[in-house]
Design a protein around this motif. Structure first.
Motif, short mmCIF file in Angstrom:
data_model
loop_
_atom_site.label_atom_id
_atom_site.label_comp_id
_atom_site.label_asym_id
_atom_site.label_seq_id
_atom_site.Cartn_x
_atom_site.Cartn_y
_atom_site.Cartn_z
N ASN A 96 -2.40 46.70 83.28
CA ASN A 96 -3.30 45.59 83.02
C ASN A 96 -3.37 44.72 84.27
O ASN A 96 -2.34 44.33 84.82
CB ASN A 96 -2.78 44.79 81.83
CG ASN A 96 -3.62 43.56 81.50
OD1 ASN A 96 -3.07 42.53 81.23
ND2 ASN A 96 -4.93 43.67 81.55
N SER A 97 -4.59 44.47 84.76
CA SER A 97 -4.78 43.68 85.97
C SER A 97 -5.80 42.58 85.69
O SER A 97 -6.97 42.87 85.43
CB SER A 97 -5.26 44.56 87.12
OG SER A 97 -5.58 43.80 88.27
N ILE A 98 -5.34 41.34 85.74
CA ILE A 98 -6.20 40.18 85.46
C ILE A 98 -6.38 39.36 86.73
O ILE A 98 -5.42 39.09 87.44
CB ILE A 98 -5.59 39.28 84.36
CG1 ILE A 98 -5.31 40.09 83.08
CG2 ILE A 98 -6.53 38.11 84.04
CD1 ILE A 98 -4.59 39.30 82.01
N TYR A 99 -7.61 38.96 86.99
CA TYR A 99 -7.95 38.12 88.14
C TYR A 99 -8.81 36.98 87.63
O TYR A 99 -9.86 37.21 87.03
CB TYR A 99 -8.71 38.96 89.18
CG TYR A 99 -8.93 38.28 90.50
CD1 TYR A 99 -7.87 37.83 91.28
CD2 TYR A 99 -10.23 38.11 91.00
CE1 TYR A 99 -8.07 37.22 92.50
CE2 TYR A 99 -10.45 37.50 92.23
CZ TYR A 99 -9.37 37.07 92.99
OH TYR A 99 -9.58 36.46 94.20
N TYR A 100 -8.35 35.72 87.83
CA TYR A 100 -9.09 34.60 87.25
C TYR A 100 -8.96 33.35 88.11
O TYR A 100 -8.05 33.21 88.93
CB TYR A 100 -8.58 34.31 85.84
CG TYR A 100 -7.16 33.82 85.77
CD1 TYR A 100 -6.88 32.45 85.64
CD2 TYR A 100 -6.08 34.70 85.82
CE1 TYR A 100 -5.57 31.99 85.58
CE2 TYR A 100 -4.78 34.25 85.76
CZ TYR A 100 -4.53 32.89 85.64
OH TYR A 100 -3.23 32.44 85.60
N SER B 227 -12.43 27.16 87.20
CA SER B 227 -13.65 27.54 86.48
C SER B 227 -13.37 28.44 85.28
O SER B 227 -14.17 28.49 84.34
CB SER B 227 -14.61 28.25 87.43
OG SER B 227 -14.09 29.52 87.82
N GLY B 228 -12.27 29.16 85.32
CA GLY B 228 -11.96 30.10 84.25
C GLY B 228 -12.60 31.47 84.42
O GLY B 228 -12.39 32.36 83.60
N GLU B 229 -13.39 31.66 85.49
CA GLU B 229 -14.02 32.96 85.73
C GLU B 229 -12.95 34.05 85.79
O GLU B 229 -11.93 33.88 86.44
CB GLU B 229 -14.80 32.92 87.05
CG GLU B 229 -15.54 34.21 87.36
CD GLU B 229 -16.26 34.15 88.70
OE1 GLU B 229 -16.69 35.21 89.17
OE2 GLU B 229 -16.36 33.04 89.28
N MET B 230 -13.22 35.19 85.12
CA MET B 230 -12.15 36.16 84.92
C MET B 230 -12.69 37.58 84.88
O MET B 230 -13.80 37.83 84.41
CB MET B 230 -11.44 35.87 83.61
CG MET B 230 -10.46 36.95 83.15
SD MET B 230 -10.23 36.99 81.35
CE MET B 230 -11.85 37.55 80.80
N THR B 231 -11.88 38.51 85.39
CA THR B 231 -12.06 39.93 85.13
C THR B 231 -10.70 40.49 84.71
O THR B 231 -9.68 40.16 85.29
CB THR B 231 -12.57 40.70 86.36
OG1 THR B 231 -11.67 40.51 87.45
CG2 THR B 231 -13.96 40.23 86.75
#
Length: 237
Positions: free
Chosen positions: A168-172, A176-180
């Motif tokens: 699992n790889s999260i980038y945020y 702003s809360g922008e996330m992938t």
């Protein structure tokens, strides 16, 4: 001039020492984590749990060298995108317990995978935890600045090695809360991509799925540093 000479004397021994540095081979057998650390190495985390489903407590250990050295670390392509960093090397070791003798036997030693203490940005040491749960080995990392990232890897013991089954790889962005969020299932060869806003997860976020195409399952023993395996085009884990 005196200051320059002083700094040179300080830096020169470190430079020479780093050129001579070699990762040690950990003991093949051990009774516990207390006896496996070579000279100048320290155990920074240890977990016990059953990895091979024989109802015995196996062991995973993370060790850290007690001095800073100049170490080449990969960013992107393993062979050409290298950055030299001054930091303390780390080792991840996994031992399985023999059912009869109860001795621990080394099955994996990885000198590259565990992120170093200076690789987490303003959040500090990115190494969050190592865990053995439900016959799986779990490693978690976290770091970044305004843009934050989280990495989680799950391995299962198969064919005398630990095989990556999920990640699992999260980038945020913390403002702003922008996330992938990339969710990898290597058993079903499926990638789920969640994009949108981390503050409104599972509400308005977009979810896409894609088939993972890769050769043989990735082994922990051959894993390099995180973000150096290009699974798909411009998709690194």
């Amino acid at each position: 001039m005196r200051l320059l000479v002083f700094l040179t004397l300080l830096l020169f021994p470190s430079f020479v020492f780093s050129q001579d540095f070699r990762f040690p081979k950990l003991p093949e057998y051990a009774s516990g984590y207390e006896k496996i650390a070579p000279k100048n190495w320290n155990v920074i985390d240890t977990v016990y749990g059953d990895l091979n489903k024989d109802n015995n407590a196996d062991m995973a250990v993370v060790l850290e060298y007690d001095s800073f050295i100049s170490e080449n670390r990969a960013y992107g392509h393993n062979d050409i995108e290298l950055i030299t960093e001054y930091q303390k090397p780390r080792i991840l070791a996994v031992y399985l317990r023999d059912k009869l003798s109860q001795k621990l036997h080394l099955v994996v030693q990885n000198n590259s995978f565990v992120l170093r203490a200076k690789e987490g940005g303003i959040m500090g040491d990115p190494f969050r935890r190592i865990e053995i749960d439900d016959n799986t080995l779990i490693l978690a990392f976290e770091g970044g600045n305004e843009w934050r990232w989280k990495l989680n890897y799950t391995f299962k013991y198969q064919n005398k090695d630990l095989i990556l089954t999920n990640a699992n790889s999260i980038y945020y962005n913390v403002i702003s809360g922008e996330m992938t969020d990339h969710i990898y299932d290597f058993l079903d060869r499926k990638l789920t991509l969640v994009s949108g806003n981390i503050f409104s997860r599972n509400i308005k976020n977009k979810v896409d799925e894609e088939t993972l195409i890769f050769g043989h399952p990735r082994k922990l023993s051959e894993f390099k540093k995180p973000w150096t395996w290009e699974i798909l085009n411009n998709n690194f884990l």
